[in-house]
Design a protein around this motif. Structure first.
Motif, PDB file in Angstrom:
ATOM      1  N   ASP A  41      95.852   1.979  23.097  1.00  9.22           N
ATOM      2  CA  ASP A  41      97.301   2.028  22.964  1.00  9.22           C
ATOM      3  C   ASP A  41      97.833   3.328  23.560  1.00  9.22           C
ATOM      4  O   ASP A  41      97.069   4.216  23.952  1.00  9.22           O
ATOM      5  CB  ASP A  41      97.742   1.852  21.507  1.00  9.22           C
ATOM      6  N   LEU A  42      99.144   3.426  23.615  1.00  7.77           N
ATOM      7  CA  LEU A  42      99.767   4.579  24.256  1.00  7.77           C
ATOM      8  C   LEU A  42      99.494   5.862  23.475  1.00  7.77           C
ATOM      9  O   LEU A  42      99.360   6.942  24.071  1.00  7.77           O
ATOM     10  CB  LEU A  42     101.272   4.338  24.385  1.00  7.77           C
ATOM     11  N   THR A  43      99.371   5.770  22.165  1.00  7.73           N
ATOM     12  CA  THR A  43      99.094   6.959  21.361  1.00  7.73           C
ATOM     13  C   THR A  43      97.772   7.595  21.759  1.00  7.73           C
ATOM     14  O   THR A  43      97.669   8.820  21.910  1.00  7.73           O
ATOM     15  CB  THR A  43      99.084   6.600  19.866  1.00  7.73           C
ATOM     16  N   ALA A  44      96.734   6.782  21.938  1.00  8.88           N
ATOM     17  CA  ALA A  44      95.418   7.304  22.345  1.00  8.88           C
ATOM     18  C   ALA A  44      95.497   7.998  23.693  1.00  8.88           C
ATOM     19  O   ALA A  44      94.886   9.053  23.910  1.00  8.88           O
ATOM     20  CB  ALA A  44      94.400   6.170  22.389  1.00  8.88           C
ATOM     21  N   ARG A  45      96.267   7.442  24.604  1.00 11.43           N
ATOM     22  CA  ARG A  45      96.391   8.022  25.942  1.00 11.43           C
ATOM     23  C   ARG A  45      97.134   9.355  25.898  1.00 11.43           C
ATOM     24  O   ARG A  45      96.756  10.319  26.575  1.00 11.43           O
ATOM     25  CB  ARG A  45      97.113   7.038  26.863  1.00 11.43           C
ATOM     26  N   SER A  63     103.521   4.972  19.211  1.00 13.15           N
ATOM     27  CA  SER A  63     104.374   5.330  20.348  1.00 13.15           C
ATOM     28  C   SER A  63     104.599   4.189  21.324  1.00 13.15           C
ATOM     29  O   SER A  63     105.525   4.252  22.129  1.00 13.15           O
ATOM     30  CB  SER A  63     103.784   6.534  21.090  1.00 13.15           C
ATOM     31  N   ASP A  64     103.764   3.143  21.266  1.00 12.17           N
ATOM     32  CA  ASP A  64     103.990   2.024  22.176  1.00 12.17           C
ATOM     33  C   ASP A  64     105.013   1.026  21.634  1.00 12.17           C
ATOM     34  O   ASP A  64     105.357   0.056  22.323  1.00 12.17           O
ATOM     35  CB  ASP A  64     102.675   1.314  22.497  1.00 12.17           C
ATOM     36  N   GLN A  65     105.532   1.266  20.440  1.00 13.25           N
ATOM     37  CA  GLN A  65     106.565   0.380  19.896  1.00 13.25           C
ATOM     38  C   GLN A  65     107.894   0.643  20.593  1.00 13.25           C
ATOM     39  O   GLN A  65     108.235   1.779  20.927  1.00 13.25           O
ATOM     40  CB  GLN A  65     106.708   0.591  18.392  1.00 13.25           C
ATOM     41  N   ALA A  66     108.655  -0.416  20.781  1.00 12.75           N
ATOM     42  CA  ALA A  66     109.844  -0.358  21.627  1.00 12.75           C
ATOM     43  C   ALA A  66     110.894   0.634  21.148  1.00 12.75           C
ATOM     44  O   ALA A  66     111.593   1.256  21.960  1.00 12.75           O
ATOM     45  CB  ALA A  66     110.458  -1.754  21.730  1.00 12.75           C
ATOM     46  N   ILE A  88     101.184   8.204  32.899  1.00 19.97           N
ATOM     47  CA  ILE A  88     100.508   7.605  31.745  1.00 19.97           C
ATOM     48  C   ILE A  88     101.078   6.224  31.444  1.00 19.97           C
ATOM     49  O   ILE A  88     100.334   5.267  31.183  1.00 19.97           O
ATOM     50  CB  ILE A  88     100.644   8.535  30.523  1.00 19.97           C
ATOM     51  N   LEU A  89     102.383   6.096  31.482  1.00 23.29           N
ATOM     52  CA  LEU A  89     103.013   4.803  31.227  1.00 23.29           C
ATOM     53  C   LEU A  89     102.591   3.767  32.262  1.00 23.29           C
ATOM     54  O   LEU A  89     102.285   2.611  31.923  1.00 23.29           O
ATOM     55  CB  LEU A  89     104.540   4.951  31.233  1.00 23.29           C
ATOM     56  N   ARG A  90     102.539   4.177  33.513  1.00 22.39           N
ATOM     57  CA  ARG A  90     102.163   3.248  34.570  1.00 22.39           C
ATOM     58  C   ARG A  90     100.733   2.751  34.375  1.00 22.39           C
ATOM     59  O   ARG A  90     100.453   1.560  34.495  1.00 22.39           O
ATOM     60  CB  ARG A  90     102.301   3.930  35.940  1.00 22.39           C
ATOM     61  N   VAL A 120     114.405  -4.513  24.896  1.00 22.00           N
ATOM     62  CA  VAL A 120     114.443  -3.233  25.608  1.00 22.00           C
ATOM     63  C   VAL A 120     113.380  -2.295  25.048  1.00 22.00           C
ATOM     64  O   VAL A 120     113.254  -2.133  23.837  1.00 22.00           O
ATOM     65  CB  VAL A 120     115.841  -2.581  25.487  1.00 22.00           C
ATOM     66  N   HIS A 121     112.604  -1.670  25.942  1.00 18.17           N
ATOM     67  CA  HIS A 121     111.583  -0.692  25.537  1.00 18.17           C
ATOM     68  C   HIS A 121     111.999   0.687  26.023  1.00 18.17           C
ATOM     69  O   HIS A 121     112.554   0.847  27.103  1.00 18.17           O
ATOM     70  CB  HIS A 121     110.234  -1.065  26.131  1.00 18.17           C
ATOM     71  N   TRP A 122     111.716   1.719  25.205  1.00 20.59           N
ATOM     72  CA  TRP A 122     112.124   3.071  25.578  1.00 20.59           C
ATOM     73  C   TRP A 122     111.524   3.520  26.903  1.00 20.59           C
ATOM     74  O   TRP A 122     112.101   4.358  27.601  1.00 20.59           O
ATOM     75  CB  TRP A 122     111.765   4.061  24.481  1.00 20.59           C
TER      76      TRP A 122
END
Length: 224
Positions: A41-45, A63-66, A88-90, A120-122
């Motif tokens: 998930d995004l938090t780990a990254r 952190s990956d929640q919209a 990181i997002l990409r 919509v996602h941040w």
């Protein structure tokens, strides 16, 4: 379905139930975020890059929640540059799309796909990927993973170090340090906070160099 949504320049979220499960966020046909249960998930990254203190680590959870809008906080407070966050997002998006659209192992199943609008996602404030560009990179990464010859669900073990010294990249070393004979590439990717596609590619290199082996009776697949 994803191609149709892209052509129609649709906005919303494509929810996938099954194994893997995940979601793909679109804004006027462009992909703004994606997540999948098989990849870190995004938090780990983010934790891999930031090495945060406990207080910040707690803020990064989910952190990956919209609706979390972690990105604005990280950039405005100087924890990371905008381009670092975009990178990181990409990578997170490509990783998730690989898992959702070209599963790396058998046993994948989809129980339901549904489209919800709005969604919509941040992350849309930081990165937007045209569907055509995403599909091209996903296809390239899928071919790269096929050449690596490493299933994402097979445990990896260290080999006997009888070949002398070896030079490893930072990511290869981060993965090698966690290999214990029981962790799969998915596990190693989550622990290291690295994209699953980078983890499998690195493991393929380590296998070819004889630094690790598949922790199963089966020999590694032959390569042309």
């Amino acid at each position: 379905m994803l191609e149709s949504l892209g052509r129609k320049r649709t906005s919303g979220v494509l929810e996938v139930d099954g194994n893997p499960a995940g979601a793909i966020y679109l804004d006027r046909g462009q992909i703004t975020f994606a997540r999948a249960s098989w990849v870190p998930d995004l938090t780990a990254r983010l934790c891999r890059v930031l090495q945060p203190a406990p207080e910040l680590r707690n803020l990064l959870r989910g952190s990956d929640q919209a609706d979390r809008d972690i990105g604005a906080m990280l950039v405005e407070r100087g924890y990371m540059a905008r381009n670092e966050l975009q990178s990181i997002l990409r990578s997170a998006m490509i990783d998730a799309l690989l898992a959702l659209t070209t599963p790396l192992s058998g046993g994948s199943s989809v129980s339901d796909i549904r489209f919800e609008a709005p969604g919509v996602h941040w992350a849309a404030a930081f990165v937007r990927l045209p569907l055509e560009a995403v599909q091209s990179e996903v296809a390239r990464r899928a071919e790269q993973l096929s050449r690596a010859g490493v299933a994402d669900t097979v445990p990896i073990a260290l080999a006997d170090f009888d070949r002398g010294p070896a030079i490893l990249t930072r990511d290869q070393w981060a993965i090698a340090c966690r290999i214990n004979g029981s962790l799969t590439p998915r596990d190693l990717a989550r622990q290291a906070g690295l994209p699953l596609y980078d983890t499998i590619t690195a493991l393929g290199i380590l296998l070819r160099r004889g630094l690790c082996t598949l922790a199963t009776p089966d020999a590694p697949p032959s390569r042309s």
